[in-house]
Design a protein around this motif. Structure first.
Motif, mmCIF file in Angstrom:
data_model
loop_
_atom_site.group_PDB
_atom_site.id
_atom_site.type_symbol
_atom_site.label_atom_id
_atom_site.label_comp_id
_atom_site.label_asym_id
_atom_site.label_seq_id
_atom_site.Cartn_x
_atom_site.Cartn_y
_atom_site.Cartn_z
ATOM 1 N N VAL A 1 0.856 -1.178 0.000
ATOM 2 C CA VAL A 1 0.000 0.000 0.000
ATOM 3 C C VAL A 1 0.899 1.237 0.000
ATOM 4 N N ASP A 2 0.761 2.047 -1.018
ATOM 5 C CA ASP A 2 1.644 3.192 -1.218
ATOM 6 C C ASP A 2 1.234 4.355 -0.314
ATOM 7 N N GLY A 3 2.158 4.741 0.580
ATOM 8 C CA GLY A 3 1.917 5.900 1.433
ATOM 9 C C GLY A 3 3.007 6.937 1.294
ATOM 10 N N LEU A 4 3.832 6.816 0.251
ATOM 11 C CA LEU A 4 4.952 7.725 0.065
ATOM 12 C C LEU A 4 4.471 9.127 -0.286
ATOM 13 N N ASP A 5 5.287 10.095 0.051
ATOM 14 C CA ASP A 5 5.016 11.474 -0.323
ATOM 15 C C ASP A 5 4.813 11.577 -1.834
ATOM 16 N N ALA B 1 11.914 6.685 -4.765
ATOM 17 C CA ALA B 1 11.525 5.577 -3.888
ATOM 18 C C ALA B 1 10.295 4.861 -4.432
ATOM 19 N N ARG B 2 9.362 5.615 -5.005
ATOM 20 C CA ARG B 2 8.140 4.988 -5.531
ATOM 21 C C ARG B 2 8.469 4.096 -6.724
ATOM 22 N N THR C 1 10.152 0.915 -5.502
ATOM 23 C CA THR C 1 9.251 -0.013 -4.817
ATOM 24 C C THR C 1 8.254 -0.645 -5.781
ATOM 25 N N PHE C 2 7.662 0.165 -6.659
ATOM 26 C CA PHE C 2 6.706 -0.367 -7.622
ATOM 27 C C PHE C 2 7.360 -1.401 -8.525
ATOM 28 N N ALA C 3 8.601 -1.142 -8.949
ATOM 29 C CA ALA C 3 9.303 -2.087 -9.823
ATOM 30 C C ALA C 3 9.570 -3.402 -9.098
ATOM 31 N N ALA C 4 9.961 -3.314 -7.828
ATOM 32 C CA ALA C 4 10.203 -4.534 -7.044
ATOM 33 C C ALA C 4 8.913 -5.323 -6.862
#
Length: 289
Positions: free
Chosen positions: A122-126, A132-133, A136-139
């Motif tokens: 669940v994405d909560g990044l700024d 960072a997004r 993370t999305f690629a991983a």
């Protein structure tokens, strides 16, 4: 003193989920990157659904400017690490939660551990944390972990879900080769193709993507937590009805409108191209005022 009991604590969920499904939620593992405006309320909402395992990442501390929207921001939490405050709050809801904390935030060298055994990210990044997004999305894409991202736009919430069988996030947003301002515009338009929030911006001078600046609201963050939690629940339980990108949805509480969008081709879609042009023009006009 009353002793905590999982079955009793989450018994009021039963009816919307079965007893067996509640136990599945108890065994489920959610990762949340970022514990600010949406990330913190995501954690607490999912904890109240009875999710039993979390990986959480954040490097920041609470400041006064967080008071308008971040659930962990209080006078007593000023200058405390967000991850420590939110971990305490989650464990106060369910002391049996298995909680893995990453106080340096989302980092490439800890990403494998952060996502180990995770069922949904669940994405909560700024909004502006593009590096960072993308990492993370690629991983998650490599590991076939579904991604739920809900954005507090205007006084409403926009939802996108990425996962196996849907459009890859890079094909949808088209970040490759873009500078940060262009990524911000593509992210904004990709999250909310309908742009329902455009009609009631009270002061455009408060929006400046180049300076990483824009208004926010707790109302929108809480709406995000609700729609993200439901999408996550449906993914975990194998329920029908989760639309993967290039499908998206946006609910605007101010205008009381719901829009569901389908943008085949993602950022290449002619409607997306036109919307980005309009956003650039509106942002330029706001800067000139």
């Amino acid at each position: 003193m009353q002793v905590f009991n999982y079955d009793e604590a989450f018994s009021r969920n039963i009816g919307w989920v079965t007893d067996d499904e509640q136990q599945k939620l108890r065994r489920s593992h959610i990762a949340i990157g970022g514990l600010g405006g949406v990330g913190g309320v995501h954690l607490l909402t999912l904890a109240r659904l009875g999710i039993g395992q979390f990986s959480i990442a954040d490097f920041d501390v609470f400041d006064v400017v967080n008071f308008n929207r971040q659930v962990g921001a209080t006078v007593s939490s000023l200058q405390r690490q967000k991850i420590d405050v939110l971990a305490e709050m989650a464990l106060d809801i369910n002391p049996e939660i298995n909680l893995r904390t990453f106080p340096l935030g989302v980092q490439q060298n800890s990403l494998e551990e952060f996502l180990e055994g995770v069922d949904v990210y669940v994405d909560g990044l700024d909004f502006f944390a593009f590096s960072a997004r993308r990492l993370t999305f690629a991983a998650c894409e490599r590991k076939k972990i579904p991604v739920v991202t809900a954005a507090p736009l205007g006084l409403g919430a926009a939802l996108l879900v990425f996962g196996p069988g849907g459009m890859p996030y890079e094909d949808y947003f088209g970040f490759e080769g873009c500078d940060e301002l262009e990524m911000a515009i593509r992210f904004l338009v990709g999250l909310s193709p309908a742009m329902l929030q455009r009609g009631y911006v009270a002061d455009m001078s408060r929006i400046n993507l180049a300076e990483r600046r824009g208004p926010s609201s707790i109302a929108a963050c809480q709406l995000c937590a609700g729609v993200a939690a439901v999408a996550t629940l449906k993914l975990l339980l194998g329920r029908e009805g989760v639309k993967l990108a290039p499908w998206g949805s946006q609910f605007d509480a101010y205008r009381m409108r719901l829009s569901r969008t389908w943008r085949p081709g993602g950022y290449r879609n002619p409607l997306q191209r036109l919307t980005r042009l309009l956003v650039r023009q509106q942002l330029a006009a706001g800067v000139r005022q």
